[in-house]
Design a protein around this motif. Sequence first.
Motif, PDB file in Angstrom:
ATOM      1  N   GLN A 214       0.866  -1.178   0.020  1.00  0.00           N
ATOM      2  CA  GLN A 214      -0.061   0.116  -0.110  1.00  0.00           C
ATOM      3  C   GLN A 214       1.036   1.197  -0.077  1.00  0.00           C
ATOM      4  O   GLN A 214       0.655   2.244  -0.708  1.00  0.00           O
ATOM      5  N   THR A 215       1.994   1.108   0.871  1.00  0.00           N
ATOM      6  CA  THR A 215       2.781   2.564   0.626  1.00  0.00           C
ATOM      7  C   THR A 215       3.467   2.764  -0.419  1.00  0.00           C
ATOM      8  O   THR A 215       3.183   3.869  -0.899  1.00  0.00           O
ATOM      9  N   VAL A 216       4.019   1.713  -1.070  1.00  0.00           N
ATOM     10  CA  VAL A 216       4.656   1.816  -2.641  1.00  0.00           C
ATOM     11  C   VAL A 216       3.574   2.377  -3.582  1.00  0.00           C
ATOM     12  O   VAL A 216       3.732   3.461  -4.285  1.00  0.00           O
ATOM     13  N   GLN A 217       2.390   1.654  -3.538  1.00  0.00           N
ATOM     14  CA  GLN A 217       1.270   2.266  -4.648  1.00  0.00           C
ATOM     15  C   GLN A 217       0.905   3.802  -4.194  1.00  0.00           C
ATOM     16  O   GLN A 217       0.611   4.487  -5.358  1.00  0.00           O
ATOM     17  N   ILE A 218       0.883   3.956  -2.868  1.00  0.00           N
ATOM     18  CA  ILE A 218       0.374   5.515  -2.653  1.00  0.00           C
ATOM     19  C   ILE A 218       1.725   6.387  -3.196  1.00  0.00           C
ATOM     20  O   ILE A 218       1.306   7.425  -3.916  1.00  0.00           O
ATOM     21  N   VAL A 219       2.646   6.137  -2.795  1.00  0.00           N
ATOM     22  CA  VAL A 219       3.908   6.897  -3.098  1.00  0.00           C
ATOM     23  C   VAL A 219       3.924   6.974  -4.805  1.00  0.00           C
ATOM     24  O   VAL A 219       3.913   8.035  -5.339  1.00  0.00           O
ATOM     25  N   ILE A 220       3.771   6.008  -5.472  1.00  0.00           N
ATOM     26  CA  ILE A 220       3.737   5.828  -7.079  1.00  0.00           C
ATOM     27  C   ILE A 220       2.632   6.963  -7.399  1.00  0.00           C
ATOM     28  O   ILE A 220       2.921   7.579  -8.328  1.00  0.00           O
ATOM     29  N   ASP A 221       1.304   6.812  -6.759  1.00  0.00           N
ATOM     30  CA  ASP A 221       0.077   7.493  -7.235  1.00  0.00           C
ATOM     31  C   ASP A 221       0.467   9.000  -6.935  1.00  0.00           C
ATOM     32  O   ASP A 221       0.173   9.747  -7.771  1.00  0.00           O
ATOM     33  N   ASP A 222       0.807   9.473  -5.848  1.00  0.00           N
ATOM     34  CA  ASP A 222       0.902  10.729  -5.439  1.00  0.00           C
ATOM     35  C   ASP A 222       2.135  11.414  -6.051  1.00  0.00           C
ATOM     36  O   ASP A 222       2.111  12.618  -6.255  1.00  0.00           O
ATOM     37  N   MET A 223       3.281  10.679  -6.414  1.00  0.00           N
ATOM     38  CA  MET A 223       4.447  11.318  -7.100  1.00  0.00           C
ATOM     39  C   MET A 223       3.893  11.538  -8.607  1.00  0.00           C
ATOM     40  O   MET A 223       4.209  12.579  -9.018  1.00  0.00           O
ATOM     41  N   ARG A 224       2.919  10.783  -8.934  1.00  0.00           N
ATOM     42  CA  ARG A 224       2.335  11.350 -10.392  1.00  0.00           C
ATOM     43  C   ARG A 224       1.252  12.394  -9.937  1.00  0.00           C
ATOM     44  O   ARG A 224       1.438  13.493 -10.906  1.00  0.00           O
ATOM     45  N   GLU A 225       0.359  12.132  -9.106  1.00  0.00           N
ATOM     46  CA  GLU A 225      -0.642  13.302  -9.060  1.00  0.00           C
ATOM     47  C   GLU A 225       0.015  14.586  -8.673  1.00  0.00           C
ATOM     48  O   GLU A 225      -0.391  15.312  -9.072  1.00  0.00           O
ATOM     49  N   LYS A 226       0.600  14.599  -7.339  1.00  0.00           N
ATOM     50  CA  LYS A 226       0.795  15.505  -6.674  1.00  0.00           C
ATOM     51  C   LYS A 226       2.283  16.306  -7.281  1.00  0.00           C
ATOM     52  O   LYS A 226       2.344  17.385  -7.035  1.00  0.00           O
ATOM     53  N   PHE A 227       3.220  15.547  -7.660  1.00  0.00           N
ATOM     54  CA  PHE A 227       4.446  16.282  -7.979  1.00  0.00           C
ATOM     55  C   PHE A 227       4.527  15.953  -9.658  1.00  0.00           C
ATOM     56  O   PHE A 227       5.447  16.462 -10.218  1.00  0.00           O
ATOM     57  N   GLY A 228       3.849  15.295 -10.370  1.00  0.00           N
ATOM     58  CA  GLY A 228       3.653  15.365 -11.895  1.00  0.00           C
ATOM     59  C   GLY A 228       4.845  14.490 -12.221  1.00  0.00           C
ATOM     60  O   GLY A 228       5.312  14.502 -13.617  1.00  0.00           O
TER      61      GLY A 228
END
Length: 366
Positions: A214-228
């Motif tokens: 879950q941690t890895v998936q959230i990091v991937i998703d938010d690196m995309r969404e929040k940091f582009g």
Amino acid sequence: MTEKKRPLLITTGEPAGIGMDVVLNLAAEGKLQDFDRPIWVTADAKAMQVRADELVAAGVLKSIPSWHTINTDVNVDNFDVNLVEQISKQKINVDSAFILLNVPCAERVTGGQINIANSAMVAQQLDIAHQLAVNGTVAAIVTGPLQKSALIDAGIKLLDGTIFSGHTEFFMQQSGCEKVVMMLANQAMKVALVTTHLPLKDIPAAITADNVRQTVQIVIDDMREKFGLMQPRILVCGLNPHAGEGGHLGMEEIEIINPVLREFIDAGVNISESMPADTLFTTRHLANCDAVIAMYHDQGLPVLKSHGFGDTVNLTLGLPYIRTSVDHGTALDLAGRGGASATSLYQAIVMANEMADRSIVSGSIV
Ligand SMILES: N[C@H](C(=O)O)[C@H](O)COP(=O)(O)O
């Protein structure tokens, strides 16, 4: 004149600490007007005035910045709608550095002196912030420092009945999220944590395959969404010294962490298997990495803070809204006296603002 975007909300947190001081510093320097968004601030209005007077007397502020006060009552129906209506009806001076949402303290505030009678007000600020963010009234929350021990001593609990352990856990539970991720970021690196505020002895049991996944998936998703960052490069620390030394210094890497990481590698994610934390945090590795995932708080955060304490932003990934925060505590000895640096708060506002702008461009938040 173009219409302003949705506001950013700053919670000043513990009233005896430096939360109000750092907001006042930025306001006095005109830095809260760097953003094309209104800035809303939760604080006790009387305490804010006293703190501003103290900072002027201490020679920290040349003059008291102008703000506009609105009384809040979180208990009324449609609290957020009422608040927006109230604000829209007011004639607000364009020079007002911020709108102060008055959250009264139970007792008079003295800078530097924790009074647990005022801890309910600290929790109320977080309630207000959550409500306004989850309904989309504000674009993001930026939190000031609170004193966890004061909330615990006052008997303030999280929704699940456990003791108050931090903003991260508070917003996670209020939002009904099963899992969120604490990340701290500065110019040198971004570090996300698999576990947050746990005693060291409880960490191995919390390193489960689900938690790591879950941690890895959230990091991937938010690196995309929040940091582009669409293809983030991620390095992951092992739990044990030398990442377990092939099983001689612990089995968590072989049995739990690496099998999960291999699922992501096989799916094409740019992520490492577990690495020894002591060599991961070297310039050579960090130069080719967008985010590090550490297994626990004091594995990752001391390294990060040694590279930029004061310019670091704490953020929560995986929430339904944007939340950033300062990297420092309440610094009780500095409250009302000067010497508190507002750089981390400024960076936290900059990051929240950029993330909010990015979410408009990507269309994920209107
Ligand atoms: N771990 C955070 C830090 O090092 O800055 C700090 O404890 C704040 O945690 P919350 O944001 O959950 O309150």
